[in-house]
Design a protein around this motif. Structure first.
Motif, PDB file in Angstrom:
ATOM      1  N   MET A   1       0.843  -1.184   0.000  1.00  0.00           N
ATOM      2  CA  MET A   1       0.000   0.000   0.000  1.00  0.00           C
ATOM      3  C   MET A   1       0.882   1.238   0.000  1.00  0.00           C
ATOM      4  N   ALA A   2       0.635   2.128  -0.947  1.00  0.00           N
ATOM      5  CA  ALA A   2       1.384   3.379  -1.019  1.00  0.00           C
ATOM      6  C   ALA A   2       0.513   4.511  -0.500  1.00  0.00           C
ATOM      7  N   VAL A   3       1.093   5.302   0.387  1.00  0.00           N
ATOM      8  CA  VAL A   3       0.395   6.428   0.997  1.00  0.00           C
ATOM      9  C   VAL A   3       1.119   7.710   0.611  1.00  0.00           C
ATOM     10  N   LEU A   4       0.343   8.721   0.240  1.00  0.00           N
ATOM     11  CA  LEU A   4       0.898  10.048   0.001  1.00  0.00           C
ATOM     12  C   LEU A   4       0.609  10.892   1.231  1.00  0.00           C
ATOM     13  N   LEU A   5       1.658  11.362   1.855  1.00  0.00           N
ATOM     14  CA  LEU A   5       1.589  12.154   3.081  1.00  0.00           C
ATOM     15  C   LEU A   5       1.837  13.611   2.693  1.00  0.00           C
ATOM     16  N   VAL A   6       0.828  14.473   2.923  1.00  0.00           N
ATOM     17  CA  VAL A   6       0.911  15.866   2.471  1.00  0.00           C
ATOM     18  C   VAL A   6       0.809  16.792   3.678  1.00  0.00           C
ATOM     19  N   ASP A   7       1.890  17.494   3.959  1.00  0.00           N
ATOM     20  CA  ASP A   7       1.940  18.428   5.097  1.00  0.00           C
ATOM     21  C   ASP A   7       3.081  19.399   4.833  1.00  0.00           C
ATOM     22  N   ASP A   8       2.875  20.679   5.097  1.00  0.00           N
ATOM     23  CA  ASP A   8       3.926  21.657   4.856  1.00  0.00           C
ATOM     24  C   ASP A   8       5.032  21.608   5.903  1.00  0.00           C
ATOM     25  N   SER A   9       4.800  20.942   7.010  1.00  0.00           N
ATOM     26  CA  SER A   9       5.794  20.843   8.083  1.00  0.00           C
ATOM     27  C   SER A   9       6.609  19.553   7.928  1.00  0.00           C
ATOM     28  N   LEU A  40       2.062  14.859  -8.089  1.00  0.00           N
ATOM     29  CA  LEU A  40       2.447  13.457  -7.873  1.00  0.00           C
ATOM     30  C   LEU A  40       1.290  12.517  -8.198  1.00  0.00           C
ATOM     31  N   LEU A  41       0.098  12.858  -7.742  1.00  0.00           N
ATOM     32  CA  LEU A  41      -1.068  12.011  -7.981  1.00  0.00           C
ATOM     33  C   LEU A  41      -1.402  11.930  -9.468  1.00  0.00           C
ATOM     34  N   ARG A  42      -1.340  13.042 -10.157  1.00  0.00           N
ATOM     35  CA  ARG A  42      -1.694  13.055 -11.579  1.00  0.00           C
ATOM     36  C   ARG A  42      -0.627  12.408 -12.453  1.00  0.00           C
ATOM     37  N   ALA A  43       0.611  12.404 -11.987  1.00  0.00           N
ATOM     38  CA  ALA A  43       1.695  11.763 -12.746  1.00  0.00           C
ATOM     39  C   ALA A  43       1.486  10.250 -12.822  1.00  0.00           C
ATOM     40  N   ASP A  44       0.902   9.668 -11.786  1.00  0.00           N
ATOM     41  CA  ASP A  44       0.656   8.220 -11.751  1.00  0.00           C
ATOM     42  C   ASP A  44      -0.543   7.942 -10.849  1.00  0.00           C
ATOM     43  N   PRO A  45      -1.762   8.098 -11.371  1.00  0.00           N
ATOM     44  CA  PRO A  45      -2.978   7.967 -10.557  1.00  0.00           C
ATOM     45  C   PRO A  45      -3.128   6.619  -9.837  1.00  0.00           C
ATOM     46  N   ALA A  46      -2.519   5.578 -10.371  1.00  0.00           N
ATOM     47  CA  ALA A  46      -2.651   4.251  -9.753  1.00  0.00           C
ATOM     48  C   ALA A  46      -1.586   3.987  -8.689  1.00  0.00           C
ATOM     49  N   ALA A  47      -0.665   4.904  -8.506  1.00  0.00           N
ATOM     50  CA  ALA A  47       0.464   4.659  -7.600  1.00  0.00           C
ATOM     51  C   ALA A  47       0.090   4.684  -6.120  1.00  0.00           C
ATOM     52  N   PHE A  48      -0.988   5.383  -5.774  1.00  0.00           N
ATOM     53  CA  PHE A  48      -1.324   5.570  -4.363  1.00  0.00           C
ATOM     54  C   PHE A  48      -2.671   4.930  -4.037  1.00  0.00           C
ATOM     55  N   GLN A  49      -2.777   4.457  -2.804  1.00  0.00           N
ATOM     56  CA  GLN A  49      -4.026   3.875  -2.329  1.00  0.00           C
ATOM     57  C   GLN A  49      -4.685   4.736  -1.250  1.00  0.00           C
ATOM     58  N   LEU A  50      -3.963   5.744  -0.750  1.00  0.00           N
ATOM     59  CA  LEU A  50      -4.479   6.578   0.324  1.00  0.00           C
ATOM     60  C   LEU A  50      -3.697   7.887   0.379  1.00  0.00           C
ATOM     61  N   VAL A  51      -4.401   8.971   0.739  1.00  0.00           N
ATOM     62  CA  VAL A  51      -3.757  10.273   0.931  1.00  0.00           C
ATOM     63  C   VAL A  51      -4.056  10.745   2.348  1.00  0.00           C
ATOM     64  N   GLU A 115      -6.686   2.955  13.189  1.00  0.00           N
ATOM     65  CA  GLU A 115      -8.126   2.687  13.080  1.00  0.00           C
ATOM     66  C   GLU A 115      -8.720   3.391  11.860  1.00  0.00           C
ATOM     67  N   LYS A 116      -8.319   4.632  11.644  1.00  0.00           N
ATOM     68  CA  LYS A 116      -8.852   5.392  10.516  1.00  0.00           C
ATOM     69  C   LYS A 116      -8.349   4.832   9.185  1.00  0.00           C
ATOM     70  N   ILE A 117      -7.075   4.495   9.120  1.00  0.00           N
ATOM     71  CA  ILE A 117      -6.506   3.932   7.899  1.00  0.00           C
ATOM     72  C   ILE A 117      -7.127   2.573   7.599  1.00  0.00           C
ATOM     73  N   ALA A 118      -7.364   1.767   8.625  1.00  0.00           N
ATOM     74  CA  ALA A 118      -7.904   0.418   8.442  1.00  0.00           C
ATOM     75  C   ALA A 118      -9.247   0.430   7.714  1.00  0.00           C
ATOM     76  N   ARG A 119     -10.010   1.489   7.875  1.00  0.00           N
ATOM     77  CA  ARG A 119     -11.295   1.602   7.173  1.00  0.00           C
ATOM     78  C   ARG A 119     -11.141   1.582   5.662  1.00  0.00           C
ATOM     79  N   LEU A 121      -8.353   0.096   4.025  1.00  0.00           N
ATOM     80  CA  LEU A 121      -7.525  -1.000   3.550  1.00  0.00           C
ATOM     81  C   LEU A 121      -8.407  -2.111   2.987  1.00  0.00           C
ATOM     82  N   PRO A 122      -7.920  -2.807   1.947  1.00  0.00           N
ATOM     83  CA  PRO A 122      -8.699  -3.932   1.444  1.00  0.00           C
ATOM     84  C   PRO A 122      -8.832  -5.015   2.510  1.00  0.00           C
ATOM     85  N   ARG A 123     -10.004  -5.614   2.590  1.00  0.00           N
ATOM     86  CA  ARG A 123     -10.256  -6.697   3.550  1.00  0.00           C
ATOM     87  C   ARG A 123      -9.529  -7.955   3.088  1.00  0.00           C
TER      88      ARG A 123
END
Length: 124
Positions: A1-9, A40-51, A115-119, A121-123
């Motif tokens: 699972m690839a996650v994109l983490l977006v934060d200015d800090s 990043l998302l538009r360069a490869d829309p299938a690369a990420f499963q969660l933001v 808990e939030k991410i688990a919602r 994730l694929p079962r």
């Protein structure tokens, strides 16, 4: 699972990335604002499963970013969890109305984000 983490800090991204790695998510990519995230998302829309997306950022904030994700046919399926120090009910409602699947207030416990991410994730 690839996650994109977006934060200015950068320190906040490091903390969140460490938590993600600790819970078994090792493919974590980072962006410092909404413009960078969308590129990043538009360069490869299938690369990420969660933001995981902060609300307050320069250039394009999290609310604007989630709106653009949900308007984009190639990205609209992508789950977005807002992760922000903003805890005002009106901000949370705006995020959900914009298309965020969930909202997590910083600082958070590892169990809370898991808990939030688990919602989303694929079962197995």
């Amino acid at each position: 699972m690839a996650v994109l983490l977006v934060d200015d800090s950068q320190p906040m991204r490091r903390i969140q990335k460490n938590v993600l790695v600790e819970i078994g998510i090792e493919d974590v990519r980072e962006a410092s604002d909404g413009d960078e995230a969308l590129a990043l998302l538009r360069a490869d829309p299938a690369a990420f499963q969660l933001v995981l997306l902060d609300v307050n950022m320069p250039n394009k904030n999290g609310l604007q970013t989630v709106q653009e994700i949900k308007k984009d046919a190639a990205l609209k399926h992508l789950p977005v969890i807002m992760v922000s120090s903003e805890s005002e009910r009106s901000i949370v409602l705006q995020a959900i109305q914009a298309g965020a699947g969930d909202y997590c207030v910083k600082p958070f416990k590892k169990e809370t984000i898991l808990e939030k991410i688990a919602r989303f994730l694929p079962r197995k």
